[in-house]
Design an enzyme around this catalytic site. Sequence first.
Site, mmCIF file in Angstrom:
data_model
loop_
_atom_site.group_PDB
_atom_site.id
_atom_site.type_symbol
_atom_site.label_atom_id
_atom_site.label_comp_id
_atom_site.label_asym_id
_atom_site.label_seq_id
_atom_site.Cartn_x
_atom_site.Cartn_y
_atom_site.Cartn_z
ATOM 1 N N LYS A 136 2.232 -2.930 6.488
ATOM 2 C CA LYS A 136 2.251 -2.574 5.042
ATOM 3 C C LYS A 136 3.835 -2.172 4.846
ATOM 4 C CE LYS A 136 -1.545 -3.710 3.192
ATOM 5 N NZ LYS A 136 -1.600 -5.013 2.325
ATOM 6 N N SER A 169 0.691 -1.355 -0.026
ATOM 7 C CA SER A 169 -0.071 -0.015 0.022
ATOM 8 C C SER A 169 0.955 1.265 0.030
ATOM 9 C CB SER A 169 -0.875 -0.034 1.409
ATOM 10 O OG SER A 169 -1.511 1.180 1.471
ATOM 11 N N TYR A 203 -2.047 -1.091 10.357
ATOM 12 C CA TYR A 203 -2.047 -1.260 9.193
ATOM 13 C C TYR A 203 -0.620 -0.756 8.515
ATOM 14 C CZ TYR A 203 -3.659 -0.958 4.252
ATOM 15 O OH TYR A 203 -3.950 -1.160 2.785
HETATM 16 N N1 LIG Z 1 -8.648 -0.243 -1.471
HETATM 17 C C1 LIG Z 1 -7.716 0.482 -1.138
HETATM 18 O O1 LIG Z 1 -7.680 1.941 -1.223
HETATM 19 C C2 LIG Z 1 -6.202 0.004 -0.823
HETATM 20 C C3 LIG Z 1 -5.073 0.879 -0.822
HETATM 21 C C4 LIG Z 1 -3.779 0.434 -0.901
HETATM 22 C C5 LIG Z 1 -3.505 -0.815 -0.616
HETATM 23 N N2 LIG Z 1 -4.710 -1.751 -0.659
HETATM 24 C C6 LIG Z 1 -4.542 -3.163 -0.450
HETATM 25 O O2 LIG Z 1 -5.124 -4.160 -1.611
HETATM 26 C C7 LIG Z 1 -5.397 -5.257 -1.217
HETATM 27 C C8 LIG Z 1 -6.815 -5.480 -1.571
HETATM 28 O O3 LIG Z 1 -7.788 -5.059 -1.057
HETATM 29 P P1 LIG Z 1 -8.967 -4.558 -1.516
HETATM 30 O O4 LIG Z 1 -8.848 -2.885 -1.421
HETATM 31 O O5 LIG Z 1 -9.249 -5.027 -2.770
HETATM 32 O O6 LIG Z 1 -10.040 -4.735 -0.325
HETATM 33 P P2 LIG Z 1 -11.135 -5.754 -0.113
HETATM 34 O O7 LIG Z 1 -11.584 -5.774 1.073
HETATM 35 O O8 LIG Z 1 -12.270 -5.747 -1.408
HETATM 36 O O9 LIG Z 1 -10.372 -7.102 -0.601
HETATM 37 C C9 LIG Z 1 -9.511 -7.820 0.304
HETATM 38 C C10 LIG Z 1 -9.889 -9.282 0.148
HETATM 39 O O10 LIG Z 1 -9.164 -10.069 1.366
HETATM 40 C C11 LIG Z 1 -10.129 -11.107 1.751
HETATM 41 N N3 LIG Z 1 -9.228 -11.468 2.814
HETATM 42 C C12 LIG Z 1 -9.199 -11.074 4.075
HETATM 43 N N4 LIG Z 1 -8.617 -11.693 5.028
HETATM 44 C C13 LIG Z 1 -8.249 -12.863 4.487
HETATM 45 C C14 LIG Z 1 -7.438 -14.129 4.860
HETATM 46 N N5 LIG Z 1 -7.161 -14.285 6.181
HETATM 47 N N6 LIG Z 1 -7.396 -15.120 3.886
HETATM 48 C C15 LIG Z 1 -7.650 -14.904 2.770
HETATM 49 N N7 LIG Z 1 -8.183 -13.701 2.077
HETATM 50 C C16 LIG Z 1 -8.496 -12.892 3.071
HETATM 51 C C17 LIG Z 1 -11.212 -10.437 1.912
HETATM 52 O O11 LIG Z 1 -12.132 -11.538 1.994
HETATM 53 C C18 LIG Z 1 -11.427 -9.808 0.599
HETATM 54 O O12 LIG Z 1 -11.912 -10.272 -0.487
HETATM 55 C C19 LIG Z 1 -5.214 -5.348 0.403
HETATM 56 O O13 LIG Z 1 -3.978 -5.858 0.824
HETATM 57 C C20 LIG Z 1 -5.326 -3.856 0.853
HETATM 58 O O14 LIG Z 1 -4.425 -3.675 1.900
HETATM 59 C C21 LIG Z 1 -5.994 -1.215 -0.948
#
Ligand SMILES: NC(=O)c1ccc[n+]([C@@H]2O[C@H](COP(=O)([O-])OP(=O)(O)OC[C@H]3O[C@@H](n4cnc5c(N)ncnc54)[C@H](O)[C@@H]3O)[C@@H](O)[C@H]2O)c1
Length: 272
Positions: free
Chosen positions: A160, A143, A156
Amino acid sequence: MTAGIPFTVAGQTVVVTGGAGGIGAALARRFVADGAGSVILADVDATRVARAAAEIGAPAEGILLDVSDQSAIAALIDDIELAHGPIALWCGNAGIVGAEGIGSPADWELCWSVNVLPHVAVARALMPRMAQRGSGQVLITASAAGLLTSLDSAAYSATKHAAVALAEWLAIEYADTGVGVSCLCPQAVNTTMIAGNENIRSLGTVLEPDDVALGVSRSLAEGTFLILPHPEVADFERTRARDRNHWLEGMIRLRRRGRYSPSTTAQPIQHR
Ligand SMILES: NC(=O)c1ccc[n+]([C@@H]2O[C@H](COP(=O)([O-])OP(=O)(O)OC[C@H]3O[C@@H](n4cnc5c(N)ncnc54)[C@H](O)[C@@H]3O)[C@@H](O)[C@H]2O)c1
């Protein structure tokens, strides 16, 4: 020796954790469009991941995986390689935000076990095999919070940062093996993770997951280590490196403007 190895998914076996929605499902959709041979979406939410895979269609397949269970990761790698052949690309994308503020010991444990340790499990169980084969790619979704900071959640932000540090370590360690490592560091992306979080939504552009996934596909093809869907994050990183006090002052101003939990409200000291 090269710091980045161009990678394309055509005909290859790919795994995306956290594939039930958001960035993970978008990555899977992209890889199917790019001609991957098999795309395994793995997620702790069995119902949603089955639905996501069905919506994408063949060769996507949904599978239950709790990434906080490191032995389950190793077992899944074995199962997939038996059924589909060598895994060419592993996307460690599952992530959780954790509690706001400093959080409890349990919050920290959960964040480590989902945001960091699964990448270590993959480094143990899969990357040596990739090195033996002389090819393969690991993508770690960290992230922008792992390069800068997150104002919401201490766990977090710290985990990260650890994910970025681990990705860098692995990229160096595997440089001479033919195995590539990339690290995806987005700012705000329009997924359920940031639904209703006005603090992060107000930071700048909120990208759509499919646009992030397209950028990832292009960056993998170019062998880019640090994938920054929001190019301004590179500027913020430079500002931070130039003068840390100045950068912290900016972040403190940002925190004062936002709606954050009063985590600095001290508990009264218990005098005995
Ligand atoms: N959305 C944002 O703004 C953003 C920004 C920076 C980084 N991220 C990162 O992107 C990645 C994806 O996040 P997203 O935004 O698509 O969110 P999201 O919540 O839609 O997706 C996260 C997925 O991870 C799954 N998950 C959670 N715990 C788990 C576990 N123990 N085992 C297997 N699966 C698990 C959830 O069920 C979900 O489907 C994450 O690592 C998040 O930290 C997101």
